[in-house]
Design an enzyme around this catalytic site. Structure first.
Site, PDB file in Angstrom:
ATOM      1  N   TYR A  19       0.830  -1.209   0.000  1.00  0.00           N
ATOM      2  CA  TYR A  19       0.000   0.000   0.000  1.00  0.00           C
ATOM      3  C   TYR A  19       0.864   1.258   0.000  1.00  0.00           C
ATOM      4  O   TYR A  19       0.650   2.164  -0.814  1.00  0.00           O
ATOM      5  CB  TYR A  19      -0.916  -0.011   1.220  1.00  0.00           C
ATOM      6  N   ASN A  25      -5.789  10.067   8.441  1.00  0.00           N
ATOM      7  CA  ASN A  25      -6.860   9.232   8.998  1.00  0.00           C
ATOM      8  C   ASN A  25      -8.209   9.942   8.958  1.00  0.00           C
ATOM      9  O   ASN A  25      -8.334  11.070   9.419  1.00  0.00           O
ATOM     10  CB  ASN A  25      -6.525   8.845  10.439  1.00  0.00           C
ATOM     11  N   VAL A  73      -8.475   1.877  13.403  1.00  0.00           N
ATOM     12  CA  VAL A  73      -8.594   2.016  14.847  1.00  0.00           C
ATOM     13  C   VAL A  73      -9.930   2.622  15.280  1.00  0.00           C
ATOM     14  O   VAL A  73     -10.545   2.152  16.250  1.00  0.00           O
ATOM     15  CB  VAL A  73      -7.397   2.830  15.403  1.00  0.00           C
ATOM     16  N   VAL A  74     -10.420   3.643  14.598  1.00  0.00           N
ATOM     17  CA  VAL A  74     -11.672   4.271  15.029  1.00  0.00           C
ATOM     18  C   VAL A  74     -12.836   3.308  14.864  1.00  0.00           C
ATOM     19  O   VAL A  74     -13.663   3.134  15.774  1.00  0.00           O
ATOM     20  CB  VAL A  74     -11.930   5.573  14.246  1.00  0.00           C
ATOM     21  N   SER A  75     -12.922   2.669  13.708  1.00  0.00           N
ATOM     22  CA  SER A  75     -14.031   1.739  13.475  1.00  0.00           C
ATOM     23  C   SER A  75     -13.958   0.551  14.425  1.00  0.00           C
ATOM     24  O   SER A  75     -14.993   0.060  14.904  1.00  0.00           O
ATOM     25  CB  SER A  75     -14.025   1.263  12.021  1.00  0.00           C
ATOM     26  N   PHE A  94     -12.624   0.491  17.548  1.00  0.00           N
ATOM     27  CA  PHE A  94     -13.014   0.927  18.889  1.00  0.00           C
ATOM     28  C   PHE A  94     -14.525   1.095  19.000  1.00  0.00           C
ATOM     29  O   PHE A  94     -15.147   0.673  19.983  1.00  0.00           O
ATOM     30  CB  PHE A  94     -12.316   2.242  19.238  1.00  0.00           C
ATOM     31  N   GLY A 144       0.054   2.235  23.592  1.00  0.00           N
ATOM     32  CA  GLY A 144      -1.028   3.193  23.366  1.00  0.00           C
ATOM     33  C   GLY A 144      -0.565   4.624  23.200  1.00  0.00           C
ATOM     34  O   GLY A 144      -1.389   5.547  23.158  1.00  0.00           O
TER      35      GLY A 144
END
Length: 443
Positions: free
Chosen positions: A263, A292, A305-307, A309, A325
């Site tokens: 990618y 992002n 990561v957002v989806s 969480f 983190g």
């Protein structure tokens, strides 16, 4: 004697030919009768006054068209198609568009004089059934353009654009961009490519083919038909950056043989091809480096990561944080990104441009924001970090502010509830949704 009488009889019987006129000849001064009539009735005065008013009005509106606006602006928290004076941008000329391109699109990108309609553009959006692409299609349709979506539905969903199916200005083609396609278009938004680690790691060879061969095909189409081409590149071209925040002149720190390289390097090659077509074939191109992005219509289990969480919190599962983190990312709402893409396409600057929200969050901070929004009792679970995961990522958007007049408007705590509402409906409203959650990444 007899012959003389005969000849005289013939002379009497055949009179001299007279001149023949089909219509009576009129004197020359008859031609000025209409003018005399207009003067007598004072109609010429009204005609001249009307011409003067029309000329003055056209001149005033033409002078005010020295701007390059986006004809529609978005209220990111209410919907599409809202008109806004803030959407009009000063046009800072970097390179004049080709005569061929301007002759095709006319004055579609600027203010239209009173009484004249904006020229309708024919726009193709590759990957238009995906997350970002479908929101871009909504804006283009609201603007009144004819939109063609080209998508192979590897990650795209028909449900994202289904509300346009009955619109005669909308067309959808199931097609893979690695194969050539012939279309007559004015603008090409090239978004087609898997953008999440779960998807592009599933078939890395296909991913790099989409980035390279797909971009090559779309650039070839732009060259043939004289269309303007916009490439959606990515912040992944910076790799694990040694410079923070990242500016467009930074060349990046990318692992060319890592698991993400299909990618990362694919997008870098796509940028190279785009600039080569611009320099060598005079193709009108634009390059956006997208950071992002989150919002409604994201794939629920795509590993971003957002989806991840949000889906985990809704399913009452622990929020999986990889590593300590402390990795940082910047998150922009999808409507802000779409606004930036359209401003870039309608502007006169090639780029590349960073399009992202400079607000920076650690992964642990993001998890706590999701907790506050969905479930304060949600647990956080730490796991080993993934390979080649960048430690920091934050865009420097000074260039976009100065040349495009663009900057994000929606804060994370404003946009996240809209995404949660969409996810809640899909997670609990569709029994076919898979209840398992894929491994998270800080893509």
């Amino acid at each position: 004697m007899a012959s003389e009488l005969t000849n005289r009889r013939h002379e009497i019987e055949q009179p001299e030919a007279e001149s023949y006129y089909p219509k009576p000849i009129k004197p020359w001064f008859v031609a000025i009768r209409p003018i005399r009539y207009m003067l007598r009735e004072q109609r010429l005065v009204f005609v001249l006054v009307g011409i003067a008013i029309a000329t003055l009005g056209f001149t005033i509106f033409s002078k005010s068209s020295n701007h390059q606006p986006i004809p529609y602006d978005v209220d990111p928290l209410s919907g599409y198609g809202m008109r806004s004076e803030s959407s009009y941008l000063p046009a800072t000329i970097h390179k004049k568009p080709s005569i061929e391109y301007m002759s095709r699109i006319g004055s579609a990108g600027g203010k239209i004089p009173l009484g004249l309609k904006r020229k309708v553009l024919r726009v193709v959006v590759t990957g238009g059934a995906g997350f970002v692409g479908s929101h871009l299609v909504d804006r283009l349709m609201a603007r009144g353009d004819n939109v063609i979506v080209v998508d192979n539905f590897f990650t795209g969903r028909k449900e994202n654009v289904m509300h346009h199916f009955n619109n005669p200005n909308f067309e959808m083609i199931r097609h893979d961009v690695v194969e050539p396609i012939l279309l007559e278009v004015d603008q090409i938004y090239h978004l087609a490519c898997p953008a999440s680690p779960v998807h592009y790691k599933f078939n890395p060879v296909k991913t790099i083919k989409t980035n390279v061969v797909g971009t090559l095909n779309m650039l070839g189409l732009a060259k043939r038909v004289g269309a303007r081409f916009l490439l959606t590149s990515t912040s992944e071209v910076y790799g694990d950056p040694l410079q923070h925040p990242q500016v467009e002149t930074y060349w990046g720190n990318v692992n060319p043989i890592g698991v993400r390289s299909c990618y990362d390097e694919g997008k870098r090659t796509a940028e190279t091809l785009t600039m080569d077509y611009h320099r060598g074939a005079n193709v009108e191109v634009r390059i956006a480096r997208i950071f992002n992005t989150y919002g409604p219509r994201m794939c629920i289990d795509d590993g971003r990561v957002v989806s991840n969480f949000v889906a985990q919190a809704l399913r009452k599962e622990p929020l999986t944080v990889y590593g300590d983190g402390k990795q940082t990312r910047s998150f922009q709402f999808v409507s802000d990104l779409v606004e930036g893409l359209m401003r870039l396409m309608e502007g006169e600057h090639v780029g590349p441009f960073n399009l992202g929200n400079p607000g920076e969050f650690t992964m642990l901070e993001l998890a706590k924001v999701v907790q506050e929004t969905i479930d304060p009792n949600a647990k956080i679970e730490f796991r080993p970090n993934t390979e080649d995961d960048p430690h920091k990522r934050k865009p420097d958007i000074t260039k976009a502010k100065e040349l495009l007049g663009w900057e994000p408007k929606v804060a994370l705590r404003q946009g996240l509830p809209l995404m949660v509402k969409d996810f809640r409906q899909r997670v609990f409203g569709d029994q076919k949704q898979d209840s398992s959650t894929t491994s998270s990444s800080t893509e």
